[in-house]
Design a protein around this motif. Sequence first.
Motif, PDB file in Angstrom:
ATOM      1  N   VAL A 257      22.462  16.675 -33.094  1.00 14.88           N
ATOM      2  CA  VAL A 257      22.525  15.838 -34.298  1.00 14.88           C
ATOM      3  C   VAL A 257      21.737  14.550 -34.069  1.00 14.88           C
ATOM      4  CG1 VAL A 257      24.065  14.474 -35.773  1.00 14.88           C
ATOM      5  CG2 VAL A 257      24.688  16.826 -35.138  1.00 14.88           C
ATOM      6  N   SER A 258      21.884  13.961 -32.895  1.00 11.63           N
ATOM      7  CA  SER A 258      21.089  12.763 -32.578  1.00 11.63           C
ATOM      8  C   SER A 258      19.604  13.068 -32.647  1.00 11.63           C
ATOM      9  CB  SER A 258      21.436  12.250 -31.178  1.00 11.63           C
ATOM     10  OG  SER A 258      22.772  11.813 -31.127  1.00 11.63           O
ATOM     11  N   SER A 259      19.216  14.236 -32.153  1.00 13.54           N
ATOM     12  CA  SER A 259      17.802  14.625 -32.174  1.00 13.54           C
ATOM     13  C   SER A 259      17.304  14.750 -33.607  1.00 13.54           C
ATOM     14  CB  SER A 259      17.606  15.961 -31.452  1.00 13.54           C
ATOM     15  OG  SER A 259      18.100  15.896 -30.128  1.00 13.54           O
ATOM     16  N   MET A 260      18.158  15.306 -34.480  1.00 15.16           N
ATOM     17  CA  MET A 260      17.758  15.462 -35.879  1.00 15.16           C
ATOM     18  C   MET A 260      17.657  14.107 -36.563  1.00 15.16           C
ATOM     19  SD  MET A 260      19.464  18.983 -37.222  1.00 15.16           S
ATOM     20  CE  MET A 260      21.147  18.664 -36.766  1.00 15.16           C
ATOM     21  N   LEU A 261      18.543  13.200 -36.203  1.00 19.08           N
ATOM     22  CA  LEU A 261      18.490  11.868 -36.806  1.00 19.08           C
ATOM     23  C   LEU A 261      17.268  11.087 -36.296  1.00 19.08           C
ATOM     24  CD1 LEU A 261      22.298  11.094 -36.828  1.00 19.08           C
ATOM     25  CD2 LEU A 261      20.812  11.425 -38.831  1.00 19.08           C
ATOM     26  N   ALA A 262      16.899  11.310 -35.038  1.00 15.98           N
ATOM     27  CA  ALA A 262      15.665  10.682 -34.525  1.00 15.98           C
ATOM     28  C   ALA A 262      14.461  11.228 -35.293  1.00 15.98           C
ATOM     29  CB  ALA A 262      15.523  10.948 -33.029  1.00 15.98           C
ATOM     30  N   HIS A 263      14.462  12.522 -35.511  1.00 15.67           N
ATOM     31  CA  HIS A 263      13.403  13.165 -36.311  1.00 15.67           C
ATOM     32  C   HIS A 263      13.324  12.498 -37.695  1.00 15.67           C
ATOM     33  CE1 HIS A 263      11.374  17.049 -37.809  1.00 15.67           C
ATOM     34  NE2 HIS A 263      11.708  16.434 -38.931  1.00 15.67           N
ATOM     35  N   TYR A 264      14.475  12.305 -38.299  1.00 16.42           N
ATOM     36  CA  TYR A 264      14.532  11.645 -39.608  1.00 16.42           C
ATOM     37  C   TYR A 264      13.931  10.245 -39.547  1.00 16.42           C
ATOM     38  CZ  TYR A 264      16.654   8.746 -43.255  1.00 16.42           C
ATOM     39  OH  TYR A 264      16.858   7.843 -44.257  1.00 16.42           O
ATOM     40  N   GLN A 265      14.281   9.513 -38.508  1.00 13.22           N
ATOM     41  CA  GLN A 265      13.755   8.148 -38.366  1.00 13.22           C
ATOM     42  C   GLN A 265      12.233   8.152 -38.256  1.00 13.22           C
ATOM     43  OE1 GLN A 265      15.203   5.295 -38.621  1.00 13.22           O
ATOM     44  NE2 GLN A 265      17.332   5.970 -38.682  1.00 13.22           N
ATOM     45  N   GLN A 266      11.694   9.218 -37.689  1.00 13.09           N
ATOM     46  CA  GLN A 266      10.248   9.291 -37.438  1.00 13.09           C
ATOM     47  C   GLN A 266       9.495   9.960 -38.579  1.00 13.09           C
ATOM     48  OE1 GLN A 266      10.811  11.520 -33.917  1.00 13.09           O
ATOM     49  NE2 GLN A 266      11.608   9.789 -32.757  1.00 13.09           N
ATOM     50  N   SER A 267      10.215  10.380 -39.607  1.00 17.02           N
ATOM     51  CA  SER A 267       9.602  11.157 -40.680  1.00 17.02           C
ATOM     52  C   SER A 267       9.040  10.255 -41.767  1.00 17.02           C
ATOM     53  CB  SER A 267      10.663  12.103 -41.269  1.00 17.02           C
ATOM     54  OG  SER A 267      10.294  12.519 -42.565  1.00 17.02           O
ATOM     55  N   THR A 268       7.772  10.426 -42.087  1.00 17.66           N
ATOM     56  CA  THR A 268       7.214   9.663 -43.209  1.00 17.66           C
ATOM     57  C   THR A 268       7.819  10.119 -44.524  1.00 17.66           C
ATOM     58  OG1 THR A 268       5.406  11.244 -43.375  1.00 17.66           O
ATOM     59  CG2 THR A 268       4.962   9.216 -42.169  1.00 17.66           C
TER      60      THR A 268
END
Lengths: 766, 766
Positions: free
Chosen positions: A406-417
């Motif tokens: 879940v943390s990995s997915m939220l990091a992905h979200y943070q990095q998503s334009t």
Amino acid sequence: MKSISFKYAATWLLGLCSLSLLAQKRPIDYVNPLIGTAKMGHTYPGATLPFGSIQLSPETDTLSYVMNGAYNKDVYRYCAGYQYDDPSIVGFSHTHFSGTGHSDLGDFLTMPTVGKLQLNPGTATNTAGGYRSKYDHAKEVVQANYYKAFLADYNITAELTATERVGMHQYTFPKSEDAHIILDLTAGLYNFEDKNVWTVVRVLNDSTITGYRQTQGWARNRTVYFAMTFSKPFKNYGMQSTDKTQVYKGFWRKFNQQENFPDLAAKNMKLHFDFATKEQEKVLVKLAISPVSQRNALANITHELNHWDFERVKQEGQEKWNQELKKIAIETLAEDDKTNFYTAMYHTFLGPTLYMDVNQEYKGLDQDIHRAENFKNYTTFSLWDTYRTLHPFFNLVQPSRNADMVSSMLAHYQQSTLHMLPIWSHYANDNWCMSGYHAVSVVADAILKGVYKGDPYAALEACIRTSTRRDYEGIGWYIDKGYIPSDYNNNSVSSTLEYAYDDWCIAQLAAKLGKMDIAETYNQRASNWKNVFDEKSGFMRSRLSDGTFKKDFDPLSTHGQGFIEGNAWNFSLFVPHNPQGLIQLKGGAKRMNSYLDSLFTMHLPDKFFAETEDITREGIIGNYVHGNEPSHHVAYLYNYTGAAWKTQERVRMILDKMYQARVDGLGGNDDCGQMSAWYLFSAMGFYPLAPGSLTYDIGSPLVKSANISLENGRTFAIKTQNQSVKNVYVSKVLLNGKLLVGNQLDHNDILAGGTLEYIMSAKPKK
Amino acid sequence: MKSISFKYAATWLLGLCSLSLLAQKRPIDYVNPLIGTAKMGHTYPGATLPFGSIQLSPETDTLSYVMNGAYNKDVYRYCAGYQYDDPSIVGFSHTHFSGTGHSDLGDFLTMPTVGKLQLNPGTATNTAGGYRSKYDHAKEVVQANYYKAFLADYNITAELTATERVGMHQYTFPKSEDAHIILDLTAGLYNFEDKNVWTVVRVLNDSTITGYRQTQGWARNRTVYFAMTFSKPFKNYGMQSTDKTQVYKGFWRKFNQQENFPDLAAKNMKLHFDFATKEQEKVLVKLAISPVSQRNALANITHELNHWDFERVKQEGQEKWNQELKKIAIETLAEDDKTNFYTAMYHTFLGPTLYMDVNQEYKGLDQDIHRAENFKNYTTFSLWDTYRTLHPFFNLVQPSRNADMVSSMLAHYQQSTLHMLPIWSHYANDNWCMSGYHAVSVVADAILKGVYKGDPYAALEACIRTSTRRDYEGIGWYIDKGYIPSDYNNNSVSSTLEYAYDDWCIAQLAAKLGKMDIAETYNQRASNWKNVFDEKSGFMRSRLSDGTFKKDFDPLSTHGQGFIEGNAWNFSLFVPHNPQGLIQLKGGAKRMNSYLDSLFTMHLPDKFFAETEDITREGIIGNYVHGNEPSHHVAYLYNYTGAAWKTQERVRMILDKMYQARVDGLGGNDDCGQMSAWYLFSAMGFYPLAPGSLTYDIGSPLVKSANISLENGRTFAIKTQNQSVKNVYVSKVLLNGKLLVGNQLDHNDILAGGTLEYIMSAKPKK
């Protein structure tokens, strides 16, 4: 020293014996990585650790997507690189997806040969024309974290094992002045002609090289860095570039880049490292990968595998597997059931995969280097598949890892334009495969079950922004009209249904956090499934922007009807969060019962089977398509029609028919462990019908017993009475000795530890 | 408050006035960046800071290397992107080499337009067919760190300025509903069809984008990251990919990637950002580059340019230029001399260029990210050119920077799999251009002159390993036979000569460090120039591996004779470290005198001029080729033949003929400041004949006086008596009032501060 009486000594000896008998059959010994490697399982047999970055596995072909100018449909067979029925091995590469219906990866194909140097792979029918070799399953050994094959063309025994980030090869050569280890950087899975974007190799000394491979493919922009070390110095090395043109040669012509030149870069290149070997001489290779840099790849070797003891790596890896597998200790009616169970468990632990170096650095979706603070970063999230059962399974037996996911997915979200959670997270890319925004289901389920300990409000915000990205797959229409018009989107019905479920997950999360206005909005959206229900036909059906239902409706067809990987028959049951509501709309329990009965028993004409993707004929029961995920909850719907005994019957039938302890024992793609996770829950007698809820639906256990060791230190024991192949019906269920009322089990009752006992019977409880 | 008497007040006012007069003509005011922009100077007129990473400059064409399937020789004209005689501007890009004879770069071409969106550049003759625009030099303003042009096709005024890592554009638009700023990521200098490897763009919000451009070209493997911000939010944006095929579209088809899609990647793409503008509305753009990451590029903006005040950036940048330029304060006979001098000084400070982010991170030759500890990392080392005079000039006026340059070269060495110092350091690549291993000259000179303060033993080790890389350009042969056989190498003679000089530098360094055995070995190697001297012809000449000299010898030809960028006539003088030895071998001072006289006065047949690279007809005096570097020391050789007056005469003639204050005032490529550095030393009356030695050769000053402000706080003053255009002869030189005996000046005498006075005369002192 104390004296020990004979009696105690005997008991102690007896204990040793039984321990030793047990030791002969540890959970890992039931794992057969070959299951699913024939036909459409798309699993790979090679060496890997639980959730490891490296999947070092043999490949029997690496076909090009385009052959002779035409689309090559056979390339689909090689999603995992290995097909059991093939007669030859083309090499061993280091990255593989497990069970996908599309692929990529296959990085750093390595192959040992002797004799005349050949840098093209050759063909299945003419192995002598290239570096590939015939091999024989009789001499093949396949275990968790260990693979062995005899390469007949070269009289070489190849063995593979791995740590999390390092693959280890052990090649036993014959005597030869012309021994080679080939590194083919042009090889890859789902290879397009122009897939390689760039490759770099740097030879640091006579036994160490580093480099990277950058590809465009399913992942649009993927770079894998590597470091490779040899146990024996090579006496010579060389490179052949297959580039049609080299843009700028210029002053590089000063060097002979083909022979012993350490600074190599090209779009496409193949390397060879040459040795003189003695009879039975072992040459070992370590190859580490990194998402970040060559330096990190080298450091991954230094920190993770600083010796050359192959057997130790294999043993330590197998011990790690066994530690994971023994989290569920089972007794079964048949040995094959144990094989199926532990192999399924093995398959569920193959991914998502660790995507982070030993120094915690990883490449983000933004292509920048990040440091994972307080979590481990994972990739390979095939969420359309895995939100259903795999992540709920992790919430039970891998909660720490699932929290990191879940943390990995939220990091992905943070990095998503696009400000979206991942759809299909793929090595610092999103390949956008399939539909829905099911990351929200995984996030909500992990928070509601107390697994994810990070900021839940930030997580909710990520879910909301993802679900309001208007230009993504009809979300704007969905928000405005309550459904996606089929005149604007090909998957209009299935996406509407999937969004409705995902929205319900968001509503559950918002309610948990006391955000009642948000919960209300999303509960409203969660009922949008009703907007594509056509009362007249009784099916979910394509609806146009003018509000009318689309003509030319065929509920059996999977093409052009508004569904992805499914037809109206199956998808009309996709309201996992509100089965009662669905039953009501479909005319009540009785009519739903006969609808379900028909699904499982009807004859599906061949033309519709031909349309059905990713599964074999064996993957279908009537028109029930177990090999594709949208039906995974369907057998449990009888629990809501007053016919729980049919759930029990169907579940046991599916467990029996769809999972067999054979190389072709999987009826369809394992889909990154989703199919296997269905097996595991169902074999234990319960299933998460709607992740985001704390309840499981009771089915019918296949095991005789199962002890789940929870991360909180407690044990949840599943027991059965009168279990047999025929006694598939559950006459009653006792939770901690008390009768369980209804067909649901609460997640918190599992977490508390205790005993769930099924009283089995040959007679259905109607 | 104290009262001030009228007398003092008047003096003070007078002082203010003269200050103000001086202020009107600061050194920077003499800089004309247009000098060298016509014909073969290959300088660029755009905005940059001293040694800055950003060179933001207009381009008048970006031709493709291959046109209609054939080699396009015109591409050579555009090494710096701008040719003064061209009628149109195609855009403004952010990276340029200054004065090179080959190119690359031209990254992130930006162009403002109004009206119908056009994403192809159009042609010089049809600007209306593309985004380019006609312009007029009458409305062009070109200053250090400021460029302005009126784009007539669009009624847009474009202005450019820069900080070290950020380019700033100011576009003054007319009123338009259709204003655009185009970012053409397919544009570049020396463009090959397949030069772009990959490009990425991420739109972070309505006024910020980041991304990168990866190319293969002169640098085999170059990635430039960028961040771009707009002072006004764009109302719309879009992308057009010119890729012939997109390898994998798949689920990316969900999105319309052409319009307002923030997550872009392709091999080739062009972007447009759309605005509605008011009459005379200014829209500003900042574009930062980074060798490391998009994040670093953004941070470079944040830390270096956190406002939108264009005028302030321009002024602060110009003040930085002035601080650098005023390190030498001169008086001259003519105003043009000041223009030439300060423009030359400007050109010498254009590179090497800073290659490091504000957080000190840079990409190394090994393609990994490094942190520059205790130094600033530089790239763009055109060492075959610049070791001769540019780096010695830096040892005088930029010692700190030159020390960092040595550190940068040693870092490159550490990262090199070949264990070599750079040949031509080029954005984390070595393009291996030209011959020799002249980094050792720069390293030795900087250590011998006390400039480089790092570990000299490690530096010596780097020099030794570089000079013993046997597979590089005949070094193995050179070591074994004492020369490079011409049957094995095309530049056998010039490389032998250059290695011999470089080896002498290593010997000097080793001796300084007390490593006498190494010094002896390299002094031995330093005499290898004798091995290619043919006594019979009196020239340096190609020699075969069997020891005989090659037949078909033509001392005027530059092709096939064993020389690079030169002929036997010129290269036969290339023994800078041992002019006496050379004179002896060539038959004594008298014969050398006539040899030199012939060189300057002979007629070079047209066919040989046609062969001569990189220079115009004006770049040649007789057969003396000033436009190519191998002759740069030649005029000073008369100092060793007893005819110093001829050195004086020739130097003044070259200063006069080869450097003119006109757009076509440079007779050949400025070669990263090497040509300009020759001017600066020579104009001050002395020249470093053999870097690695502490002595300078006295020539004839052009200036009336020059005050050099040294970094140690001292001043070295150069004065003249009787200076005039005709008084080119030096009758005597006084150092601190005492007669200087001989024709040499010691570096330490300069460092000590003091006065060097030339007594000029119209009569040669024979």
